[in-house]
Scaffold this active site. Structure first.
Site, PDB file in Angstrom:
ATOM      1  CB  VAL A 115      36.662  14.609  25.227  1.00 48.73           C
ATOM      2  CG1 VAL A 115      38.007  14.106  24.718  1.00 48.73           C
ATOM      3  CG2 VAL A 115      36.864  15.747  26.229  1.00 48.73           C
ATOM      4  N   GLY A 116      34.827  12.946  23.386  1.00 54.20           N
ATOM      5  CA  GLY A 116      34.672  11.790  22.507  1.00 54.20           C
ATOM      6  C   GLY A 116      34.210  12.167  21.110  1.00 54.20           C
ATOM      7  CB  SER A 117      31.470  14.324  19.826  1.00 56.92           C
ATOM      8  OG  SER A 117      31.761  15.480  20.577  1.00 56.92           O
TER       9      SER A 117
ATOM     10  CB  VAL B 134      49.817   5.629  12.433  1.00 52.41           C
ATOM     11  CG1 VAL B 134      49.820   4.190  12.907  1.00 52.41           C
ATOM     12  CG2 VAL B 134      49.176   6.531  13.484  1.00 52.41           C
TER      13      VAL B 134
ATOM     14  NE  ARG C 270      25.946   7.071  31.369  1.00 48.80           N
ATOM     15  CZ  ARG C 270      25.970   8.082  32.231  1.00 48.80           C
ATOM     16  NH1 ARG C 270      24.992   8.235  33.103  1.00 48.80           N
ATOM     17  NH2 ARG C 270      26.938   8.954  32.221  1.00 48.80           N
TER      18      ARG C 270
ATOM     19  CD  GLU D  32      50.684  15.371  27.421  1.00 50.72           C
ATOM     20  OE1 GLU D  32      50.438  16.132  28.377  1.00 50.72           O
ATOM     21  OE2 GLU D  32      51.808  14.955  27.161  1.00 50.72           O
TER      22      GLU D  32
ATOM     23  N   GLY E 292      44.645  19.569  29.747  1.00 52.14           N
ATOM     24  CA  GLY E 292      44.052  19.489  28.409  1.00 52.14           C
ATOM     25  C   GLY E 292      45.041  19.316  27.294  1.00 52.14           C
TER      26      GLY E 292
ATOM     27  CE  LYS F 133      42.961  18.701  35.390  1.00 49.08           C
ATOM     28  NZ  LYS F 133      42.220  19.967  35.143  1.00 49.08           N
TER      29      LYS F 133
ATOM     30  N   GLY G  13      38.152  21.692  27.360  1.00 50.59           N
ATOM     31  CA  GLY G  13      37.434  21.870  26.104  1.00 50.59           C
ATOM     32  C   GLY G  13      37.530  20.619  25.256  1.00 50.59           C
TER      33      GLY G  13
END
Lengths: 439, 439
Positions: A19-21, A38, A50, A134, A139, A210, A312
């Site tokens: 997700v982060g990438s 924005v 890490r 969210e 997802g 959830k 995903g």
């Protein structure tokens, strides 16, 4: 398109996995669009990982990578923190630290929210900052914002969700191919839809977290993961799935959140995760493979469904970015979005008092009076029968009973009673039936 | 639950038909919940109707009813105006008047937004007030807020919507019963799903207004109803529907908004409403009766679908109330939601340059070389054929051709060419094919 004439907003991303990438990629690729939406440029200040070596394959400028997450969230030039590490610690301390330092937070951390949401919400309230999440449920599917905002003038009465892709893939495979649970799970693992240790998915822990989040939002009450009655799918058999097919139904693992009257007449919340048979005509029945969907019933809007990929990297990152734009806009306007509302403060109903229906298949002796004795057992526990189907003869004789709505305790007692009867060889399948109108 | 210690917000409702009366009902019934969610009590100041007598059956205190809508929206104690009159005038003047007087506005008026949205958006911008309109597209289904906010960090590439309940009911009836258009429409009228004069629904005007609104939001560009290529369903025949069924498809009236490269390579918007065949496996194919659904494809989130009732008093009122809560909260926080963004300013692609696929059924002479001559006609116009099916013999000989993707102009020219050929008796059915992956 020129970026608006505003001080840029600084973003820190905690975690650089799948997700982060993707969050980092989208921040770069969509920079112009994000600035336009924005009202100010959004700039990446740092990505906490890490171990630096593990992040080498991700396209992040080396000078933005750091192992000092605590230092990163406390930086003066970080206005927005995205937490996609997952798990309880260090995620909780980092989110609390970020809020204390004056940053707004976007997280995808369902486990943390379901276990300790109130602590986080209070910290956000105290800091006067936003905490959006969210991506924590289903997802990419926008479901929390609609519940929180679009339905804010309505009264939600029920939420039925397919919120775990792994179990939906396994059950769909069992339904379409006739495979047993173990075989279907193996295929899910081979295709990357299930982890090597599939416990969190298969036993319903992920769905329960959830469900707690959905119930809290839908009913404006505090519901934590420990309030959720949880049963997984590991005991669902090929026979259960075939039996569902015979009655025009399909087996799904559902997260169910309902507004109910408790025994004292007060409104209460029923929240549970378990496999259930739903009619094939129900919109949730056509949710295939690893897709997720959340079905919402409310007094004025009626029946709504939200469908899409439940997991995903890129889909989850899309939900994170959507929150990031809102939080960034609020930041510029020096305001906050709606905080968590637990004003209704409804109690959680024990599972035994939850109203549901059972589908029970019973191997019986093939002799006169068997049906009557089984019917009597249901009646003794106050459970009314909707349909009985008698199948096979002799050694294969089987009764399939579908009850009307009764409390889970009554139904459970009925099944226990059946197991002790002389005329009953074995109770071969017990499953709840959901997704039909109240009766 | 005590109402928060805040000055109450005053609401004026313009129009008291099926939607307006439900808004008034919900404002009263949900007063405590609304106050808790908004942070201040929300009080009804007045309801404007055309004739006082007509409103007698609605449960509105008589002293709140007025025929002076202009005076109502200008009152000092009106902070929020709900416009559910519909149509262009007097709705436009009243909305502009309300904004000028400093009120925030919630409207369900798709026709006005699609015709003259920019005028309204500019007035809201000038006044520093909100103009929200979730109820204008697909009734209770939260679709505008997800497009605007949840997907704000993503890049939407396509929106396919079933946004008109009347036409979906008619087409669904034709599909399930084999009825012709006229018969299915009569049934829809008898059941109250179609108006006595069904033109606005059947000829796609209603869907085109919604398509313009969806395309504007999805692609951050100004799209008005006159930009939308529009074809209705009155010429869809039972044979078309049967032909779709033969190829595992179903006919739906779709509102289609796509991001495309124009001939010059620049990004452009294709926006159109027409009947199309979609595969039965597509999530939109299972949208039955008068339900609506909007299917969204975006780069990161993938495929999402939003499903629910597209019309009706209570569902539409639910969407209005959801907006009202947001707008009221913004009001208290002295801020506004995201205004309309047309920053991308993409041009609208002419229909002739839109890429699509055709399904063409042709009555042909049953003699050698016919298939070759038809294939040649497609080739001459640069259209590649995906499948040809030959049915019947002799006088009943028919060819069914499904093309690959080509421009609408190429496909149209091919069909015109076919009609002039000696070997072709008649082109009996032409319909676009949508809902499949790009190829």
């Amino acid at each position: 398109m020129s970026a608006p004439d505003q001080r840029p907003l600084g973003v820190a991303v905690l975690g650089c996995g799948s997700v982060g990438s993707q969050v980092v990629r989208l921040l770069a690729e969509q920079a112009d669009d994000l600035a336009a939406r924005v009202g100010a440029p959004v700039e990446l200040r740092g990505v906490a990982v890490r171990r630096l070596e593990a992040a080498r394959e991700v396209e992040v400028p080396a000078d933005l990578l750091t192992t000092d997450a605590t230092g990163l969230v406390a930086r003066d030039d970080v206005d927005l923190v995205v937490e996609v590490i997952g798990g309880i610690e260090p995620a909780r301390s980092l989110i609390l630290g970020a809020l204390e330092s004056g940053a707004s937070v976007v997280t995808a951390n369902k486990a943390l929210l379901a276990e300790d949401g109130p602590t986080l919400f209070e910290a956000a309230e105290r800091a006067g900052r936003d905490l959006y999440y969210e991506a924590a449920v289903a997802g990419a599917i926008p479901i929390l914002r609609p519940l929180r905002e679009s339905l804010a003038g309505d009264r939600v009465t029920r939420v039925l969700g397919i919120v775990n892709g792994t179990t939906n893939f396994v059950l769909d495979k069992m339904d379409t191919s006739g495979a047993g649970f173990a075989e279907a799970l193996e295929e899910a693992q081979a295709l990357g839809y299930a982890e090597a240790d599939p416990t969190a998915d298969v036993e319903g822990f992920d769905a329960a977290a959830k469900a707690a989040i959905l119930a809290s939002l839908a009913f404006h009450s505090r519901v934590t993961a420990s309030d959720v009655h949880r049963e997984g799918i590991s005991e669902v058999t090929a026979a259960d799935v075939a039996s569902a097919a015979d009655m025009g139904a399909v087996v799904k693992l559902l997260a169910i959140c309902e507004l109910r009257r408790g025994p004292d007449g007060e409104e209460a919340v029923s929240v549970r995760v378990h496999p259930a048979m739903i009619p094939r005509s129900h919109p949730l029945a056509s949710v295939r493979e690893a897709y997720n969907a959340v079905f919402v019933e409310s007094e004025a809007a009626g029946q709504l469904m939200f469908y899409g990929p439940g997991a995903g990297g890129a889909p989850t990152a899309s939900a994170v970015l959507g929150d990031l734009v809102t939080v960034a806009r609020n930041r510029l306007a020096a305001t906050r979005g709606a905080g968590e509302s637990a004003y209704a403060d409804r109690p959680v109903l024990p599972m035994g008092e939850t109203l549901t229906r059972y589908h029970v298949a019973i191997d019986v002796e093939d002799r006169a009076g068997v049906l009557a004795s089984v019917a009597l057992a249901f009646a003794e526990h106050g459970v009314s029968i909707q349909t009985v189907r008698q199948e096979g003869r002799g050694a294969d004789a089987q009764l399939v009973v579908v009850s009307h709505r009764a409390t889970d305790a009554q139904l459970r007692a009925t099944v226990d009673h059946l197991s002790t009867m002389d005329t009953v060889r074995e109770v071969t399948s017990v499953m709840r039936v959901e997704g039909e109108s109240e009766q």
